[in-house]
Write a protein that holds these residues in place. Sequence first.
Motif, PDB file in Angstrom:
ATOM      1  N   ALA A 108      -5.238  14.382  11.166  1.00 50.70           N
ATOM      2  CA  ALA A 108      -5.859  15.622  11.615  1.00 50.70           C
ATOM      3  C   ALA A 108      -5.229  16.779  10.847  1.00 50.70           C
ATOM      4  O   ALA A 108      -4.044  17.052  10.992  1.00 50.70           O
ATOM      5  CB  ALA A 108      -5.672  15.791  13.112  1.00 50.70           C
ATOM      6  N   ASP A 109      -6.027  17.416   9.999  1.00 53.12           N
ATOM      7  CA  ASP A 109      -5.514  18.495   9.153  1.00 53.12           C
ATOM      8  C   ASP A 109      -5.755  19.830   9.845  1.00 53.12           C
ATOM      9  O   ASP A 109      -6.852  20.369   9.819  1.00 53.12           O
ATOM     10  CB  ASP A 109      -6.217  18.444   7.791  1.00 53.12           C
ATOM     11  CG  ASP A 109      -5.591  19.400   6.775  1.00 53.12           C
ATOM     12  OD1 ASP A 109      -4.696  20.177   7.161  1.00 53.12           O
ATOM     13  OD2 ASP A 109      -6.001  19.356   5.601  1.00 53.12           O
ATOM     14  N   GLU A 110      -4.729  20.351  10.474  1.00 55.59           N
ATOM     15  CA  GLU A 110      -4.808  21.600  11.235  1.00 55.59           C
ATOM     16  C   GLU A 110      -6.037  21.644  12.147  1.00 55.59           C
ATOM     17  O   GLU A 110      -6.875  22.529  12.021  1.00 55.59           O
ATOM     18  CB  GLU A 110      -4.841  22.789  10.269  1.00 55.59           C
ATOM     19  CG  GLU A 110      -3.662  22.779   9.321  1.00 55.59           C
ATOM     20  CD  GLU A 110      -3.569  24.070   8.515  1.00 55.59           C
ATOM     21  OE1 GLU A 110      -3.882  25.120   9.091  1.00 55.59           O
ATOM     22  OE2 GLU A 110      -3.184  24.000   7.343  1.00 55.59           O
ATOM     23  N   PRO A 111      -6.132  20.704  13.071  1.00 56.77           N
ATOM     24  CA  PRO A 111      -7.370  20.569  13.848  1.00 56.77           C
ATOM     25  C   PRO A 111      -7.609  21.716  14.813  1.00 56.77           C
ATOM     26  O   PRO A 111      -8.721  21.866  15.310  1.00 56.77           O
ATOM     27  CB  PRO A 111      -7.162  19.258  14.611  1.00 56.77           C
ATOM     28  CG  PRO A 111      -5.684  19.130  14.732  1.00 56.77           C
ATOM     29  CD  PRO A 111      -5.111  19.727  13.479  1.00 56.77           C
ATOM     30  N   LYS A 171      -0.057  19.793   1.984  1.00 54.35           N
ATOM     31  CA  LYS A 171      -0.376  19.015   3.183  1.00 54.35           C
ATOM     32  C   LYS A 171      -1.789  18.431   3.132  1.00 54.35           C
ATOM     33  O   LYS A 171      -1.994  17.235   3.389  1.00 54.35           O
ATOM     34  CB  LYS A 171      -0.224  19.894   4.438  1.00 54.35           C
ATOM     35  CG  LYS A 171       1.151  20.545   4.543  1.00 54.35           C
ATOM     36  CD  LYS A 171       1.298  21.378   5.800  1.00 54.35           C
ATOM     37  CE  LYS A 171       0.366  22.583   5.888  1.00 54.35           C
ATOM     38  NZ  LYS A 171       0.610  23.617   4.857  1.00 54.35           N
ATOM     39  N   SER A 172      -2.760  19.276   2.781  1.00 55.73           N
ATOM     40  CA  SER A 172      -4.133  18.766   2.716  1.00 55.73           C
ATOM     41  C   SER A 172      -4.285  17.775   1.574  1.00 55.73           C
ATOM     42  O   SER A 172      -4.984  16.761   1.713  1.00 55.73           O
ATOM     43  CB  SER A 172      -5.118  19.920   2.521  1.00 55.73           C
ATOM     44  OG  SER A 172      -5.052  20.793   3.619  1.00 55.73           O
ATOM     45  N   ALA A 173      -3.632  18.060   0.459  1.00 57.50           N
ATOM     46  CA  ALA A 173      -3.698  17.140  -0.674  1.00 57.50           C
ATOM     47  C   ALA A 173      -3.148  15.770  -0.263  1.00 57.50           C
ATOM     48  O   ALA A 173      -3.693  14.732  -0.639  1.00 57.50           O
ATOM     49  CB  ALA A 173      -2.917  17.704  -1.853  1.00 57.50           C
TER      50      ALA A 173
HETATM   51 MG   LIG Z   1      -4.515  22.566   4.025  1.00 58.83          MG
END
Ligand SMILES: [Mg+2]
Lengths: 341, 336
Positions: free
Chosen positions: B180-183, B48-50
């Motif tokens: 928004a990455d796990e905000p 997901k972050s990638a």
């Molecule tokens: Mg991540």
Amino acid sequence: MGRVIAMRVLGSVGAVFGATVLAFMIMRVLPGNPARLILGPLATSQAVTALNHHIGLDQPLYTQYWRYISDFFQGNWGYSYSDGASVRKLIGERAPATIELALFSFVITMLAAVGLALLSTYRHRPITDRIVRGASYLGFGTPPFFLALLLLIVFFSTLHILPGPEGRLGVQAAAPAAVTRMYTIDALLAGELGTFWEALKHLILPGLALGISSFSFLVRLLRANLLEVSREPFITVARGKGLRRWTAFRRHALPNAFLPTLTAGGLVLGEFLAGSVLIERVFNWPGVGSLVFDAIVKQDYAIVQTFILLSAVMFVLVNLAVDLLYAVIDPRVRIPTVATA
Amino acid sequence: MDELALSVRNLSTVYDTGGSVVHAVRDVSFDLRRTERLGVVGESGSGKSALALSILGLIEPPGRVVEGEIVLGGRDISKLSDRQLGAVRGKEIALVLQDPSSALDPVKTIGSQIVEALTVHEPDLRRAAVRRRAAELLREVDISQAERRLDDYPHQYSGGMRQRVAIAIAIANNPRVLIADEPTTALDVTTQAQVLALLDRLVDEHRTAVILITHNLGIVSDFCDSVAVMYAGRFVETSGVDHIFVAPTHPYSEALLKCVPNPERLAEGPLPAISGFPPDLSQLPSGCSFAPRCPVGRDLPQCHEQAPVPHRVSGPAGEASVECHFAEQRIREVAV
Ligand SMILES: [Mg+2]
Ligand SMILES: Nc1ncnc2c1ncn2[C@@H]1O[C@H](COP(=O)(O)OP(=O)(O)OP(=O)(O)O)[C@@H](O)[C@H]1O
Ligand code: SF4
């Protein structure tokens, strides 16, 4: 911030106190009676008792200690019994040579270490990084005096491009007019470029020998530190705002990496100012280190003791200066955290 | 209303860690309409972050985007140089990260970090004007005494406030897309709700499209319009948000939801763990990457030998695209 500074100053006073007690104790437990040492084996026991009384060795320990430190901080460091001169005068004469060498070595070591650390961390460059990491093992674990000899063999005896172990200037050169008594600076002040160049050339090998083990330590520390900082999420955030790579690195990675560098720099400078006894010996550098080396050989305790205590005090002062700078620069120290919702 | 904000095609990203190649994002394609809110869910390490960093062109070595097209507002930004991308990042597409304690530079003031987001794109702005705008942004994210608090440092702010600053920075230039990455993952439950409500209001006002990466299915059901379930670097099921809760079609999606029997409990926690281990992204099986854990396909040769392609299916709560050989069959079963 006032509180932080007060704590740091108090800590330093404590450290100096510890050092004086230690130095004092060492003097007490050293084998042999100082009076006997001074008067020689043939002196009568009355003479020894009289001298003991004269230098206060028959006083209670705390009186002796008090006299000892008040003398030290007033600059009454006693007399060398090998040549009768006051220790303060001897050290005072030699200090500029040592300070000049220490500062020179400090500057080149820091520049080289910071430069290499930047080169290997700004951008992913595996080959450069490998070379830098290799370089950081240069001189790691090699005794500095051995390295000093190696440098002399290569650059003096073999290549003839740098001067040999002949002190601060060649035999023909005259010292520049004394202002700071650091030859490079005085030569520049007097406008004598030739002398400046001479003095600089004489600084290079001892400067390298003195700096190299700290260089290894610094490169590895700074590299790890920069690497860590440049992987921080706030760098990604800065890049996400649209900042170019270098701008994000300069504005956010460097200032954060600066603080630990400052601490390391303080440690290294303190060490350089205090610890060049063998290097000075090898290069015939007429500094405090050479003086102490000779004093050790001649068992001239007044000089050795003063040197030990002075080194400790200086080390503490340099680190205090670093701590205070920290308190000014780092907002996390300067401004307390206020718990606000 | 059908205008596309972002269109991603065949995006693949790898981490080349000397010896093994980690396939973090594999052939991901999706469209994001204007004002759409897409939730991306998947277990830890699913890429997901990638994916988020790849879209912004912020993958750092040893990572590398190997292929893909990223069309933002009609322009393919995937082939732009770093300098050209600099003009896009923060301006047209912005990022909010998970951990507010490390997302702000600890030795720079809050104000300077907001100002920076504005001046990168408008270097000619007068200082007083930028400062006024920065204070406005702080007010917009509900920070009181904004003018004064511009000069504070991050450690003087609470975690929730820092995350609001991160949001203020992200919306500073009114971007088309916000990732928004796990905000809210790093925040406590009350603060989570506040930050989410704020995000909700702002993206509504600014008409921003959002990609919200989360572990929390409750957040998806509250906040998102559509959802993509990510598994081993791929989007294995993409649909409107209702579909996934009514008729999860991919066996992995179903497993995720089965672990949360009561919809009321959705809001409570992170993604439930399902049995078995996530696959090693450097040694992926040749067939379906879920096969070793799949209750349906575990023992079927077809699943182990042949990688499924996306199937478009239509269920009781809308359409979905599902990467499973048995997608049609399964949706019929659910629909009955
Ligand atoms: Mg991540
Ligand atoms: N810098 C890196 N070097 C090597 N591998 C990496 C790097 N960053 C991520 N990866 C790998 O890429 C894969 C995807 O990671 P990613 O961070 O995108 O997962 P994620 O879905 O965001 O997980 P989480 O929910 O824990 O945040 C993982 O297998 C991870 O090990
Ligand atoms: S293709 Fe086979 S293994 Fe993969 S999810 Fe579908 S049923 Fe399971």
